[in-house]
Design a protein around this motif. Structure first.
Motif, mmCIF file in Angstrom:
data_model
loop_
_atom_site.group_PDB
_atom_site.id
_atom_site.type_symbol
_atom_site.label_atom_id
_atom_site.label_comp_id
_atom_site.label_asym_id
_atom_site.label_seq_id
_atom_site.Cartn_x
_atom_site.Cartn_y
_atom_site.Cartn_z
ATOM 1 N N LYS A 157 -2.689 -3.819 -10.453
ATOM 2 C CA LYS A 157 -2.248 -3.438 -9.113
ATOM 3 C C LYS A 157 -1.664 -2.033 -9.075
ATOM 4 N N VAL A 158 -1.319 -1.524 -10.274
ATOM 5 C CA VAL A 158 -0.683 -0.207 -10.296
ATOM 6 C C VAL A 158 -1.688 0.879 -9.923
ATOM 7 N N VAL A 159 -2.957 0.614 -10.174
ATOM 8 C CA VAL A 159 -3.990 1.608 -9.851
ATOM 9 C C VAL A 159 -4.333 1.491 -8.376
ATOM 10 N N THR A 160 -4.271 2.612 -7.678
ATOM 11 C CA THR A 160 -4.521 2.609 -6.236
ATOM 12 C C THR A 160 -6.011 2.390 -5.957
ATOM 13 N N PRO A 161 -6.369 1.965 -4.735
ATOM 14 C CA PRO A 161 -7.794 1.711 -4.442
ATOM 15 C C PRO A 161 -8.680 2.927 -4.713
ATOM 16 N N ALA A 162 -8.146 4.119 -4.378
ATOM 17 C CA ALA A 162 -8.948 5.330 -4.586
ATOM 18 C C ALA A 162 -9.237 5.547 -6.064
ATOM 19 N N LEU A 163 -8.242 5.253 -6.908
ATOM 20 C CA LEU A 163 -8.413 5.444 -8.355
ATOM 21 C C LEU A 163 -9.383 4.402 -8.905
ATOM 22 N N ARG A 164 -9.299 3.198 -8.337
ATOM 23 C CA ARG A 164 -10.185 2.119 -8.791
ATOM 24 C C ARG A 164 -11.642 2.498 -8.564
ATOM 25 N N ARG A 165 -11.897 3.207 -7.462
ATOM 26 C CA ARG A 165 -13.259 3.649 -7.147
ATOM 27 C C ARG A 165 -13.790 4.569 -8.241
ATOM 28 N N ILE A 166 -12.919 5.412 -8.777
ATOM 29 C CA ILE A 166 -13.325 6.337 -9.841
ATOM 30 C C ILE A 166 -13.751 5.551 -11.078
ATOM 31 N N PHE A 167 -13.003 4.497 -11.395
ATOM 32 C CA PHE A 167 -13.344 3.701 -12.567
ATOM 33 C C PHE A 167 -14.708 3.031 -12.391
ATOM 34 N N ARG A 168 -14.999 2.612 -11.150
ATOM 35 C CA ARG A 168 -16.304 1.998 -10.893
ATOM 36 C C ARG A 168 -17.398 3.024 -11.114
ATOM 37 N N GLN A 220 -3.466 8.231 -0.720
ATOM 38 C CA GLN A 220 -2.328 8.327 0.194
ATOM 39 C C GLN A 220 -1.018 8.548 -0.547
ATOM 40 N N ASP A 221 -0.995 8.113 -1.794
ATOM 41 C CA ASP A 221 0.231 8.175 -2.571
ATOM 42 C C ASP A 221 0.349 9.550 -3.234
ATOM 43 N N GLU A 222 1.300 10.353 -2.739
ATOM 44 C CA GLU A 222 1.373 11.736 -3.221
ATOM 45 C C GLU A 222 1.779 11.844 -4.684
ATOM 46 N N PHE A 223 2.565 10.886 -5.173
ATOM 47 C CA PHE A 223 2.963 10.941 -6.582
ATOM 48 C C PHE A 223 1.765 10.654 -7.492
ATOM 49 N N GLN A 224 0.930 9.691 -7.078
ATOM 50 C CA GLN A 224 -0.287 9.397 -7.839
ATOM 51 C C GLN A 224 -1.201 10.617 -7.852
ATOM 52 N N ARG A 225 -1.267 11.298 -6.710
ATOM 53 C CA ARG A 225 -2.089 12.510 -6.610
ATOM 54 C C ARG A 225 -1.557 13.578 -7.571
ATOM 55 N N HIS A 226 -0.246 13.667 -7.621
ATOM 56 C CA HIS A 226 0.413 14.631 -8.500
ATOM 57 C C HIS A 226 0.085 14.321 -9.969
ATOM 58 N N ARG B 22 7.611 -0.468 2.311
ATOM 59 C CA ARG B 22 7.994 0.078 3.621
ATOM 60 C C ARG B 22 7.514 1.512 3.798
ATOM 61 N N LEU B 23 7.480 2.242 2.684
ATOM 62 C CA LEU B 23 7.049 3.647 2.761
ATOM 63 C C LEU B 23 5.528 3.790 2.608
ATOM 64 N N GLU B 24 4.876 2.679 2.221
ATOM 65 C CA GLU B 24 3.430 2.658 1.937
ATOM 66 C C GLU B 24 3.068 3.610 0.804
ATOM 67 N N VAL B 25 3.887 3.557 -0.254
ATOM 68 C CA VAL B 25 3.583 4.304 -1.480
ATOM 69 C C VAL B 25 3.697 3.322 -2.647
ATOM 70 N N SER B 26 3.368 3.789 -3.877
ATOM 71 C CA SER B 26 3.464 2.887 -5.023
ATOM 72 C C SER B 26 4.907 2.789 -5.511
ATOM 73 N N ARG B 27 5.151 1.751 -6.291
ATOM 74 C CA ARG B 27 6.500 1.547 -6.825
ATOM 75 C C ARG B 27 6.884 2.692 -7.774
ATOM 76 N N GLN B 28 5.858 3.208 -8.487
ATOM 77 C CA GLN B 28 6.110 4.333 -9.392
ATOM 78 C C GLN B 28 6.625 5.549 -8.632
ATOM 79 N N PRO B 43 6.869 15.476 4.399
ATOM 80 C CA PRO B 43 6.560 14.263 5.178
ATOM 81 C C PRO B 43 7.184 12.997 4.583
ATOM 82 N N LEU B 44 7.150 12.880 3.238
ATOM 83 C CA LEU B 44 7.725 11.685 2.609
ATOM 84 C C LEU B 44 9.253 11.692 2.747
#
Lengths: 307, 64
Positions: A157-168, A220-226, B22-28, B43-44
């Motif tokens: 679950k830690v891998v976001t949907p967008a990242l999962r697509r890359i693995f596919r 959507q997750d900016e930290f994952q993008r980072h 709530r923020l629609e981001v990952s726990r990490q 924005p965040l």
């Protein structure tokens, strides 16, 4: 309706499954090492099948481990999981056996077989690394009741949907590598067709750029993008250093004297692909581990404060 | 950059996962921001401030 019993809270099962995954990680590293040794030392000839058997020998430990754990298991769900694991391990062992045998035969017949060697060696290593992620996320595991879920029992679950697509898409790239390797066995074409065939291996690079661009737009997750940006930067730098160093050594005829095309882009590219994806997996796993550790610490502090 | 996210979260009894949802981001992401390993984008930061009904300056402090 199929219920999905969670492993959370069932510490005995979680421990057993975690030890099983640890076994897979160790054996996959060993297996990759064996495959690379076979390729590196150009072991070939009449001992082909024995070498292929040696390469898959660590897999027997995994199969034995799954069977032993299954015998000790009382829960039918977990028992099904181990049965699925045995089926998977046997199929994987057969595939690895054939691939290694092909690699051994190939080293004597083809000059440039690095892509294939990288593919064969990277397969168990990647599986091992994937399991490392699962190891870090014991609370995120759950086992389903039907055969499909048993064969693919763990969800990340830690891998976001967008990242999962890359693995596919990576799975598709593996198929491409195999086709690319098989094409080398055919007679070299002539004329315009020869240009087309020669440039074909460059196409996945465009594919990679498209996939990455799409990921960066969709994530959507900016930290994952980072994290993803960081992994690309570090992997590119790493590959640049490796390719430059090996290129210099090759230019001075210190290594790969008889293989002038050894470090062409089609060989370096798969290396970049794998390293980058694995960097993402490792960073994700480390992050998830940190989060879990901090949560445990917080729970302890809150518990102490409540007392 | 330091922040008081942990305190704000604890006041509401939210876990990192709840805040992440709530923020629609990952726990990490929540963990990285909370521990100061990652500075969020504007924005965040605004989303965080709105969620806790406060200002960005009340949550984040650029003084070490």
């Amino acid at each position: 309706m199929t219920t999905e019993p969670t492993l959370q809270g069932n510490s005995a099962n979680t421990r057993t499954i975690r030890s099983y995954f640890a076994l897979i990680v160790v054996t996959s590293v060993l297996q990759s090492g064996l495959v690379l040794s076979i390729y590196r030392f150009r072991l070939a000839g009449g001992i082909t099948w024995s070498l292929a058997l040696v390469a898959i020998s660590p897999q027997f430990a995994v199969i034995r481990g799954a069977l032993r754990r299954r015998a000790d298991e009382s829960s039918s769900y977990i028992s099904q999981f181990y049965m699925g694991a045995v089926v998977f391990a046997v199929v994987f062992a057969v595939v690895m056996f054939l691939m290694t045998a092909l690699l051994v035969v190939m080293t004597t017949q083809f000059v440039n077989s690095l892509s294939f060697a990288a593919l064969v060696a990277a397969t168990p290593l990647t599986l091992g690394l994937l399991f490392t992620v699962f190891l870090m996320l014991p609370k995120r595991m759950f086992i389903g009741g039907n055969l499909g879920d048993v064969l693919l029992p763990v969800r990340m679950k830690v891998v976001t949907p967008a990242l999962r697509r890359i693995f596919r898409l990576t799975a598709l790239y593996l198929v491409y590598l195999l086709l690319d390797f098989m094409a080398k066995g055919f007679e070299t074409p002539t004329g315009v067709f020869a240009y087309a065939v020669a440039l074909l291996p460059v196409l996945p690079i465009f594919g990679l750029i498209w996939v990455y661009a799409r990921y960066m737009a969709e994530e959507q997750d900016e930290f994952q993008r980072h994290l993803f940006h960081q992994s690309i930067a570090w992997t590119l730098l790493g590959i640049l250093i490796i390719a430059s160093a090996l290129g210099r050594l090759q230019a001075r005829a210190l290594i790969f004297r008889h293989h002038p095309n050894f470090f062409q882009i089609t060989s370096i590219f798969p290396l970049f692909w794998w390293l980058q994806l694995e960097a993402v997996l490792i960073v994700n796993a480390v992050q998830a581990f940190r989060v879990q550790r901090q949560e445990k610490r917080e729970t302890r502090i809150d518990g102490a404060a409540a007392r | 950059m330091t922040n008081c996210l942990r305190v704000l979260r604890a006041e509401r009894g939210w876990s990192q996962q709840e805040l992440a949802d709530r923020l629609e981001v990952s726990r990490q992401s929540v963990n990285a921001v909370e521990t100061g390993k990652y500075d969020p984008s504007l924005p965040l930061a605004f989303r965080l401030a709105r969620l806790f009904s406060t200002t960005i300056e009340a949550i984040f402090d650029d003084q070490p």
